[in-house]
Motif scaffolding. Structure first.
Motif, PDB file in Angstrom:
ATOM      1  N   PRO A   5       0.768  -1.007   0.025  1.00  0.00           N
ATOM      2  CA  PRO A   5       0.018  -0.113  -0.016  1.00  0.00           C
ATOM      3  C   PRO A   5       0.721   1.389  -0.070  1.00  0.00           C
ATOM      4  O   PRO A   5       1.769   1.315   0.724  1.00  0.00           O
ATOM      5  N   ILE A   6       0.442   2.196  -0.790  1.00  0.00           N
ATOM      6  CA  ILE A   6       1.160   3.660  -0.798  1.00  0.00           C
ATOM      7  C   ILE A   6       0.023   4.626  -0.232  1.00  0.00           C
ATOM      8  O   ILE A   6      -0.978   4.516  -0.748  1.00  0.00           O
ATOM      9  N   ILE A   7       0.296   5.410   0.870  1.00  0.00           N
ATOM     10  CA  ILE A   7      -0.578   6.144   1.709  1.00  0.00           C
ATOM     11  C   ILE A   7       0.169   7.547   1.556  1.00  0.00           C
ATOM     12  O   ILE A   7       1.139   7.793   1.808  1.00  0.00           O
ATOM     13  N   ILE A  21       4.496  10.539   1.918  1.00  0.00           N
ATOM     14  CA  ILE A  21       4.145   9.508   1.404  1.00  0.00           C
ATOM     15  C   ILE A  21       4.934   8.338   2.087  1.00  0.00           C
ATOM     16  O   ILE A  21       5.978   8.352   2.056  1.00  0.00           O
ATOM     17  N   ILE A  22       4.074   7.476   2.460  1.00  0.00           N
ATOM     18  CA  ILE A  22       4.757   6.213   2.901  1.00  0.00           C
ATOM     19  C   ILE A  22       4.286   4.809   2.412  1.00  0.00           C
ATOM     20  O   ILE A  22       3.305   4.848   1.751  1.00  0.00           O
ATOM     21  N   THR A  67       2.310  19.421  -0.835  1.00  0.00           N
ATOM     22  CA  THR A  67       1.644  17.770  -1.213  1.00  0.00           C
ATOM     23  C   THR A  67       2.328  17.444  -2.485  1.00  0.00           C
ATOM     24  O   THR A  67       2.823  16.273  -2.914  1.00  0.00           O
ATOM     25  N   LYS A  68       2.380  18.273  -3.637  1.00  0.00           N
ATOM     26  CA  LYS A  68       3.109  18.185  -4.691  1.00  0.00           C
ATOM     27  C   LYS A  68       4.178  17.676  -4.543  1.00  0.00           C
ATOM     28  O   LYS A  68       4.879  16.923  -5.169  1.00  0.00           O
ATOM     29  N   LYS A  69       5.058  18.476  -3.727  1.00  0.00           N
ATOM     30  CA  LYS A  69       6.703  18.112  -3.370  1.00  0.00           C
ATOM     31  C   LYS A  69       6.723  16.729  -3.019  1.00  0.00           C
ATOM     32  O   LYS A  69       7.605  15.955  -3.248  1.00  0.00           O
ATOM     33  N   ALA A  70       5.716  16.596  -1.940  1.00  0.00           N
ATOM     34  CA  ALA A  70       5.982  15.140  -1.461  1.00  0.00           C
ATOM     35  C   ALA A  70       5.750  14.006  -2.422  1.00  0.00           C
ATOM     36  O   ALA A  70       6.278  13.098  -2.310  1.00  0.00           O
ATOM     37  N   ILE A  71       4.776  14.086  -3.361  1.00  0.00           N
ATOM     38  CA  ILE A  71       4.655  13.202  -4.352  1.00  0.00           C
ATOM     39  C   ILE A  71       5.847  12.925  -5.279  1.00  0.00           C
ATOM     40  O   ILE A  71       6.178  11.974  -5.421  1.00  0.00           O
ATOM     41  N   LEU A  78       1.057   9.766  -8.990  1.00  0.00           N
ATOM     42  CA  LEU A  78      -0.263  10.046  -8.283  1.00  0.00           C
ATOM     43  C   LEU A  78      -1.392   9.028  -8.162  1.00  0.00           C
ATOM     44  O   LEU A  78      -1.931   8.637  -7.292  1.00  0.00           O
ATOM     45  N   GLU A  79      -1.493   8.267  -9.504  1.00  0.00           N
ATOM     46  CA  GLU A  79      -2.198   7.248  -9.746  1.00  0.00           C
ATOM     47  C   GLU A  79      -1.736   5.941  -8.652  1.00  0.00           C
ATOM     48  O   GLU A  79      -2.711   5.041  -8.597  1.00  0.00           O
ATOM     49  N   GLU A  80      -0.845   5.913  -8.084  1.00  0.00           N
ATOM     50  CA  GLU A  80      -0.236   4.665  -7.378  1.00  0.00           C
ATOM     51  C   GLU A  80      -0.713   4.741  -5.951  1.00  0.00           C
ATOM     52  O   GLU A  80      -0.767   4.032  -5.065  1.00  0.00           O
TER      53      GLU A  80
END
Ligand code: KG4
Ligand code: ZN
Length: 357
Positions: A5-7, A21-22, A67-71, A78-80
């Protein structure tokens, strides 16, 4: 091999705008893929504390970029993302609303589950980001707004054993700093000042140290600090007061933790001897040292989050999200903001004049 899982975690309960993101490695150990925290210290410095409306405005300005930076930093697409976890409380209403609404909007547009997270549960589970941690465990939560001992029996299963009946310990650090003329936020600075001072110079009170079980009190300590600051003339005396304050807090936490150990053992028999210390004040190295010593004496295992994850962050929010995701504990998009949200909702209110211990 099944996909891990990716959260995405989002946090905006006070003055930190954060996204993270973890995921998990092959052994099922949580891994932090990115952890972006933007502090608003500069916004609030001149006011000596957090101004809710300014904090909320700053969250609104930054949340999408953070949030953009974290992704981007996590290297995932994004879709993952499998679920979005956002802090719903406790905290400042206007601040919580920003992150919660943003998280819901992301979940809705990505068509992924939404998970509402209790900020305190984030602190409680933060050590899972670097240590193996089984339930049950004794938690000492020491932050700017909370000071509590909790018996943690599982995800969402908290029994409060003790709490502050007035100020939180982080608040006492911040107020002492303010009285010494140290800029907001002063907690970490007090630790530095204390290194240069004589801890035995001033005798400060330890309210309810011999009564009230593992409940705690810090208001009398703050009043005593105020009295001493009026007599202080030199920089050295400031260091001495910081050192005396730091030592008094250490003694209170040592003694009350010892009482909490006994209560925890009575409840759990020999099932566990794990002591977790989390929250902003858990970054204090001297407090860590004193509590490690206590654990050695009492045969408890001390676990702390890494220093970088003691203060508010979104990795801990994503950590709660990860556990809830595995149990399919999702929330609807009309989930409310909860400015007050205790971990143990059955615990009686223990604050203010007339409290019976
Ligand atoms: O957990 P946190 O970041 O925010 C809340 O949820 O409240 O905790 C912030 C508190 C502040 O009161 C801050 O002064 C205190 O943690 N703090 C410290 C240290 N670092 C942060 N207090 C003592 N020593 C430190 N090194
Ligand atoms: Zn916090």
């Amino acid at each position: 091999m099944s996909k891990k899982p990716i959260i995405l975690g989002i946090e905006s309960s006070c003055d930190e705008t954060a996204a993270s993101i973890i995921s998990e490695n092959e052994q099922g150990i949580p891994t932090v893929l990115s952890n972006i925290v933007s502090s608003q210290v500069d916004v609030h410095k001149e006011f000596g504390g957090v101004v809710p409306e300014l904090a909320a405005r700053s969250h609104i300005e930054k949340i999408d970029l953070i949030t953009k930076k974290a992704i981007e930093e996590s290297g995932i697409k994004l879709e993952e993302i499998d679920a979005i976890a956002a802090t719903a409380g406790p905290g400042l209403m206007v601040c919580l609303s920003v992150g919660l609404s943003f998280g819901k909007a992301m979940a809705s547009s990505l068509k992924k589950p939404f998970i509402a997270v209790n900020h305190l549960e984030g602190h409680a589970l933060s050590p899972k980001l670097n240590s193996k941690l089984d339930y049950p465990y004794l938690l000492l939560l020491i932050s700017g707004g909370h000071t509590q001992f909790l018996n943690v029996r599982g995800l969402g299963k908290y029994k409060r054993l003790g709490t502050t009946i007035d100020d939180a310990v982080g608040e006492a650090f911040d107020k002492t700093a303010k009285l010494l003329g140290i800029e907001f936020p002063g907690g970490p600075q007090i630790e530095e000042y204390a290194k240069k001072g004589n801890p035995n110079k001033y005798q400060l009170p330890k309210p309810i140290i011999h009564k009230g079980g593992c409940n705690l009190s810090f208001a009398g300590l703050k009043t005593a600090v105020l009295r001493v600051t009026k007599q202080i003339k030199t920089e050295q005396e400031k260091y001495d007061l910081a050192a005396s304050f730091q030592k008094t807090v250490e003694e209170i936490l040592y003694k009350k933790s010892k009482v909490a150990f006994k209560e925890f053992k009575n409840i759990n028999k020999d099932k566990s001897n794990t002591f977790v210390v989390a929250g902003g004040v858990a970054a204090n190295k001297k407090i860590r040292k004193v509590l490690i010593t206590l654990c050695e004496e009492e045969n408890f295992k001390a676990i702390f989050p890494p220093i970088s994850l003691c203060g508010d962050n979104a990795a801990m929010i994503a950590m709660v999200g990860l556990e809830k995701f595995k149990l399919k504990q999702f929330n609807n998009l009309d989930y409310p903001v909860k400015p007050r949200w205790a971990l143990d909702e059955k615990a009686v209110f223990l604050k203010g004049p007339g409290v019976k211990l």
